[in-house]
Motif scaffolding. Sequence first.
Motif, PDB file in Angstrom:
ATOM      1  N   VAL A  91       7.359  -5.238  -9.414  1.00  0.00           N
ATOM      2  CA  VAL A  91       6.274  -5.864  -9.500  1.00  0.00           C
ATOM      3  C   VAL A  91       6.684  -7.365 -10.071  1.00  0.00           C
ATOM      4  O   VAL A  91       7.363  -7.444 -11.176  1.00  0.00           O
ATOM      5  N   THR A  92       6.324  -8.362  -9.268  1.00  0.00           N
ATOM      6  CA  THR A  92       6.688  -9.710  -9.626  1.00  0.00           C
ATOM      7  C   THR A  92       5.697 -10.124 -10.737  1.00  0.00           C
ATOM      8  O   THR A  92       4.503 -10.193 -10.593  1.00  0.00           O
ATOM      9  N   MET A  93       6.283 -10.795 -11.909  1.00  0.00           N
ATOM     10  CA  MET A  93       5.362 -11.128 -12.975  1.00  0.00           C
ATOM     11  C   MET A  93       5.822 -12.563 -13.367  1.00  0.00           C
ATOM     12  O   MET A  93       6.933 -12.875 -13.062  1.00  0.00           O
ATOM     13  N   VAL A  94       4.789 -13.228 -13.832  1.00  0.00           N
ATOM     14  CA  VAL A  94       5.048 -14.520 -14.421  1.00  0.00           C
ATOM     15  C   VAL A  94       4.507 -14.542 -15.832  1.00  0.00           C
ATOM     16  O   VAL A  94       3.195 -14.382 -16.309  1.00  0.00           O
ATOM     17  N   GLY A  95       5.777 -14.173 -16.779  1.00  0.00           N
ATOM     18  CA  GLY A  95       5.161 -13.882 -18.091  1.00  0.00           C
ATOM     19  C   GLY A  95       4.669 -12.613 -18.441  1.00  0.00           C
ATOM     20  O   GLY A  95       5.170 -11.696 -17.816  1.00  0.00           O
ATOM     21  N   PHE A  96       3.396 -12.583 -18.897  1.00  0.00           N
ATOM     22  CA  PHE A  96       2.716 -11.183 -18.869  1.00  0.00           C
ATOM     23  C   PHE A  96       1.532 -11.262 -17.915  1.00  0.00           C
ATOM     24  O   PHE A  96       0.547 -10.782 -18.284  1.00  0.00           O
ATOM     25  N   ARG A  97       1.650 -11.879 -17.010  1.00  0.00           N
ATOM     26  CA  ARG A  97       0.828 -11.821 -15.761  1.00  0.00           C
ATOM     27  C   ARG A  97       1.482 -11.247 -14.554  1.00  0.00           C
ATOM     28  O   ARG A  97       2.669 -11.762 -14.116  1.00  0.00           O
ATOM     29  N   VAL A  98       0.792 -10.406 -13.800  1.00  0.00           N
ATOM     30  CA  VAL A  98       1.101 -10.069 -12.522  1.00  0.00           C
ATOM     31  C   VAL A  98       0.469 -10.907 -11.345  1.00  0.00           C
ATOM     32  O   VAL A  98      -0.616 -11.599 -11.390  1.00  0.00           O
ATOM     33  N   ASP A  99       1.367 -11.136 -10.499  1.00  0.00           N
ATOM     34  CA  ASP A  99       0.806 -11.720  -9.115  1.00  0.00           C
ATOM     35  C   ASP A  99       0.074 -10.967  -8.160  1.00  0.00           C
ATOM     36  O   ASP A  99       0.355  -9.911  -7.562  1.00  0.00           O
ATOM     37  N   LEU A 100      -1.185 -10.990  -8.747  1.00  0.00           N
ATOM     38  CA  LEU A 100      -2.280 -10.026  -7.956  1.00  0.00           C
ATOM     39  C   LEU A 100      -2.144 -10.103  -6.518  1.00  0.00           C
ATOM     40  O   LEU A 100      -2.440  -9.004  -5.683  1.00  0.00           O
ATOM     41  N   LYS A 101      -2.071 -11.249  -6.011  1.00  0.00           N
ATOM     42  CA  LYS A 101      -2.149 -11.757  -4.405  1.00  0.00           C
ATOM     43  C   LYS A 101      -1.131 -10.628  -4.085  1.00  0.00           C
ATOM     44  O   LYS A 101      -1.442 -10.185  -3.005  1.00  0.00           O
ATOM     45  N   ARG A 102      -0.172 -10.321  -4.603  1.00  0.00           N
ATOM     46  CA  ARG A 102       0.957  -9.459  -3.917  1.00  0.00           C
ATOM     47  C   ARG A 102       0.911  -7.864  -4.277  1.00  0.00           C
ATOM     48  O   ARG A 102       1.145  -7.146  -3.534  1.00  0.00           O
ATOM     49  N   HIS A 103       0.223  -7.816  -5.452  1.00  0.00           N
ATOM     50  CA  HIS A 103       0.465  -6.132  -5.909  1.00  0.00           C
ATOM     51  C   HIS A 103      -1.085  -5.570  -6.339  1.00  0.00           C
ATOM     52  O   HIS A 103      -1.098  -4.408  -6.568  1.00  0.00           O
ATOM     53  N   LEU A 104      -2.120  -6.277  -6.159  1.00  0.00           N
ATOM     54  CA  LEU A 104      -3.264  -5.605  -6.133  1.00  0.00           C
ATOM     55  C   LEU A 104      -3.608  -4.380  -5.294  1.00  0.00           C
ATOM     56  O   LEU A 104      -3.344  -4.633  -4.040  1.00  0.00           O
ATOM     57  N   TRP A 105      -3.953  -3.221  -5.626  1.00  0.00           N
ATOM     58  CA  TRP A 105      -3.936  -2.171  -4.970  1.00  0.00           C
ATOM     59  C   TRP A 105      -5.482  -2.269  -4.467  1.00  0.00           C
ATOM     60  O   TRP A 105      -6.533  -2.247  -5.224  1.00  0.00           O
ATOM     61  N   LYS A 106      -5.593  -1.864  -2.981  1.00  0.00           N
ATOM     62  CA  LYS A 106      -6.821  -1.824  -2.526  1.00  0.00           C
ATOM     63  C   LYS A 106      -7.288  -0.335  -2.136  1.00  0.00           C
ATOM     64  O   LYS A 106      -6.607   0.302  -1.434  1.00  0.00           O
ATOM     65  N   PRO A 107      -7.887   0.407  -3.034  1.00  0.00           N
ATOM     66  CA  PRO A 107      -8.183   1.588  -2.862  1.00  0.00           C
ATOM     67  C   PRO A 107      -8.895   2.219  -1.537  1.00  0.00           C
ATOM     68  O   PRO A 107      -9.849   1.489  -1.108  1.00  0.00           O
ATOM     69  N   PRO A 108      -8.527   2.842  -0.777  1.00  0.00           N
ATOM     70  CA  PRO A 108      -8.774   3.207   0.271  1.00  0.00           C
ATOM     71  C   PRO A 108     -10.099   4.161   0.176  1.00  0.00           C
ATOM     72  O   PRO A 108     -10.491   4.853  -0.465  1.00  0.00           O
ATOM     73  N   ARG A 109     -11.024   3.656   1.157  1.00  0.00           N
ATOM     74  CA  ARG A 109     -12.287   4.236   0.945  1.00  0.00           C
ATOM     75  C   ARG A 109     -12.277   5.548   1.317  1.00  0.00           C
ATOM     76  O   ARG A 109     -13.241   6.508   0.608  1.00  0.00           O
ATOM     77  N   LYS A 110     -11.688   5.960   2.407  1.00  0.00           N
ATOM     78  CA  LYS A 110     -11.617   7.123   3.074  1.00  0.00           C
ATOM     79  C   LYS A 110      -9.980   7.896   2.707  1.00  0.00           C
ATOM     80  O   LYS A 110      -9.107   7.037   2.727  1.00  0.00           O
ATOM     81  N   ILE A 111     -10.068   9.099   2.412  1.00  0.00           N
ATOM     82  CA  ILE A 111      -8.893   9.705   2.305  1.00  0.00           C
ATOM     83  C   ILE A 111      -8.094   9.926   3.996  1.00  0.00           C
ATOM     84  O   ILE A 111      -8.903   9.905   4.878  1.00  0.00           O
ATOM     85  N   ALA A 112      -6.823   9.979   3.771  1.00  0.00           N
ATOM     86  CA  ALA A 112      -6.281  10.111   5.058  1.00  0.00           C
ATOM     87  C   ALA A 112      -6.724  11.348   5.962  1.00  0.00           C
ATOM     88  O   ALA A 112      -6.932  12.217   5.337  1.00  0.00           O
ATOM     89  N   VAL A 113      -6.832  11.028   7.283  1.00  0.00           N
ATOM     90  CA  VAL A 113      -7.487  12.016   7.888  1.00  0.00           C
ATOM     91  C   VAL A 113      -6.188  12.701   8.701  1.00  0.00           C
ATOM     92  O   VAL A 113      -5.505  12.184   9.172  1.00  0.00           O
ATOM     93  N   LYS A 114      -6.245  14.048   8.761  1.00  0.00           N
ATOM     94  CA  LYS A 114      -4.961  14.805   9.462  1.00  0.00           C
ATOM     95  C   LYS A 114      -5.472  14.935  10.852  1.00  0.00           C
ATOM     96  O   LYS A 114      -4.687  15.077  11.498  1.00  0.00           O
ATOM     97  N   SER A 115      -6.585  15.168  11.227  1.00  0.00           N
ATOM     98  CA  SER A 115      -7.138  15.426  12.568  1.00  0.00           C
ATOM     99  C   SER A 115      -7.036  14.120  13.341  1.00  0.00           C
ATOM    100  O   SER A 115      -7.554  13.079  12.728  1.00  0.00           O
ATOM    101  N   LYS A 116      -6.806  14.021  14.675  1.00  0.00           N
ATOM    102  CA  LYS A 116      -6.729  12.905  15.286  1.00  0.00           C
ATOM    103  C   LYS A 116      -8.142  12.866  16.104  1.00  0.00           C
ATOM    104  O   LYS A 116      -8.620  11.982  16.622  1.00  0.00           O
ATOM    105  N   ALA A 117      -9.015  13.914  15.850  1.00  0.00           N
ATOM    106  CA  ALA A 117     -10.350  14.111  16.711  1.00  0.00           C
ATOM    107  C   ALA A 117     -11.342  12.918  15.944  1.00  0.00           C
ATOM    108  O   ALA A 117     -11.169  12.788  14.679  1.00  0.00           O
ATOM    109  N   PRO A 118     -12.133  12.329  16.851  1.00  0.00           N
ATOM    110  CA  PRO A 118     -13.017  11.457  16.210  1.00  0.00           C
ATOM    111  C   PRO A 118     -13.960  11.935  15.135  1.00  0.00           C
ATOM    112  O   PRO A 118     -14.287  13.138  15.275  1.00  0.00           O
TER     113      PRO A 118
END
Length: 114
Positions: A81-108
């Motif tokens: 994680v790239t940091m500037v002092g005690f600050r993280v570069d959110l543009k690069r490392h902010l995690w966007k939580p997936p709304r849905k969990i990964a789907v195993k089936s390929k069916a719609p």
Amino acid sequence: MSWDPVYRYVQRIPRGRVLTYGSLAKALRLPGGARTAGRAMAATPSGKGIPWHRVLGERGKVLIREPYASLQRKLLESEGVTMVGFRVDLKRHLWKPPRKIAVKSKAPRKRIQK
DNA sequence: CATCTGACGACCG
DNA sequence: GCGGTCGCCAGAT
């Protein structure tokens, strides 16, 4: 109040990505908002493999006090994680939580009718 | 029971 | 961008 949901959520944060107390609180609808997320993190049980260091303040700032602040910074940098002092570069490392969990089936997926 | 205290964040100067 | 104020609310004192 049980912080379990918070810890489970934090454990989903991938290496090299970070989250903010605010988004954490919002995602879990914690009463009291970000500060509640902060309280939960402050009570994080040690030795459970919870990546507490991946949770930061708004704008990626490390908000905890020393000596943990330095440790948090060190842990983050150790995972790339790239940091500037005690600050993280959110543009690069902010995690966007997936709304849905990964789907195993390929069916719609079924559409939820309105 | 009364106060104090934060691993927060929005607001304001 | 930085520091102060304020609302928030579960624990600690």
